[in-house]
Design a protein around this motif. Structure first.
Motif, short mmCIF file in Angstrom:
data_model
loop_
_atom_site.label_atom_id
_atom_site.label_comp_id
_atom_site.label_asym_id
_atom_site.label_seq_id
_atom_site.Cartn_x
_atom_site.Cartn_y
_atom_site.Cartn_z
N ASP A 142 -6.19 46.97 23.37
CA ASP A 142 -6.60 47.11 25.17
C ASP A 142 -7.09 46.74 25.46
O ASP A 142 -8.39 46.21 25.09
CB ASP A 142 -6.84 48.61 25.29
N TYR A 143 -7.55 47.35 27.11
CA TYR A 143 -8.49 46.12 27.57
C TYR A 143 -9.96 46.16 26.87
O TYR A 143 -10.77 47.59 26.98
CB TYR A 143 -8.23 47.06 28.89
N LYS A 182 -4.55 46.29 30.45
CA LYS A 182 -4.69 47.87 30.43
C LYS A 182 -3.67 49.25 29.75
O LYS A 182 -2.82 48.50 31.06
CB LYS A 182 -5.60 48.36 31.53
N TYR A 185 -3.00 52.71 32.67
CA TYR A 185 -4.81 53.51 34.03
C TYR A 185 -4.76 54.80 34.06
O TYR A 185 -5.12 55.00 34.89
CB TYR A 185 -3.40 53.10 35.05
N TRP A 188 -9.14 55.80 31.65
CA TRP A 188 -9.49 54.63 32.14
C TRP A 188 -10.73 54.61 31.90
O TRP A 188 -12.41 55.87 32.27
CB TRP A 188 -10.27 53.69 33.38
N GLU A 191 -15.91 50.93 31.53
CA GLU A 191 -16.94 49.44 30.90
C GLU A 191 -18.14 49.54 30.80
O GLU A 191 -18.38 47.69 30.54
CB GLU A 191 -15.99 48.59 32.42
#
Length: 192
Positions: A142-143, A182, A185, A188, A191
């Motif tokens: 994943d992101y 990602k 969504y 989330w 970050e």
């Protein structure tokens, strides 16, 4: 007496020339092998970088394209064919290399959203077991999750193995990456 000395000098010169020629051949064979090995290592490194970049953009390599992913997804089979082709162009045979991907898997508590467990996971992506190619897809990376692609290859000396009896050399190239895709969504994480 003078003729005997001249013949001895000619014999010594002939022996010196023969030994010098053999040494020159050995050095030339070793130099050519080192140049070939350097070229193969550069090819191996380029293949590793390209594979890491592709996996970063896609968030792994699955057997089918993930839902919502735009065009140009390389599934596991297609990506392994690209790696095979690149390795063949680089001078490696099928059984001469193995591709592994190491990444960190995170388990998140759905209630709090906090990471409850993280552990490093090593997956063999391409391997040749019993002469047949075995391809294993990655999990969803994943992101912002990191990973490392490693290709280990074997170089069979082209000339030195006949002269010096060299065993195969093992080359290894690694490239890090960070997933850019990602998968969910709706959830989330921050970050920061």
């Amino acid at each position: 007496m003078l003729n005997a000395i001249k013949r001895k000098k000619q014999g010594v010169l002939t022996m010196t020339a023969a030994i010098g020629l053999l040494i020159a051949m050995f050095l030339l064979a070793a130099l050519v092998d080192l140049m070939i090995m350097g070229n193969r290592y550069m090819s191996l490194h380029d293949t590793t970088k390209e594979l890491a970049r592709t996996i970063a953009v896609q968030g792994g390599s699955l057997t089918t394209k993930p839902e919502g992913y735009p065009n140009n997804y390389y599934d596991t089979v297609m990506l392994s064919k690209l790696v095979d082709n690149s390795m063949k162009i680089g001078g490696f045979r099928d059984q001469d290399y193995k591709v592994t991907i190491t990444y960190t898997k995170y388990e998140t508590d759905p209630g709090t959203g906090r990471v409850t467990n993280d552990y490093s996971y090593k997956r063999t992506f391409i391997d040749y077991t019993g002469g047949a190619q075995v391809i294993t897809p990655t999990d969803k990376i994943d992101y912002l999750n990191d990973f490392t692609v490693t290709i280990e290859a074997q170089y069979n000396w082209a000339f030195s193995k006949y002269i010096f009896g060299q065993r195969p050399a093992y080359l290894k190239a690694s490239a890090p990456g960070v997933s850019e895709w990602k998968y969910d969504y709706d959830r989330w994480d921050s970050e920061t």
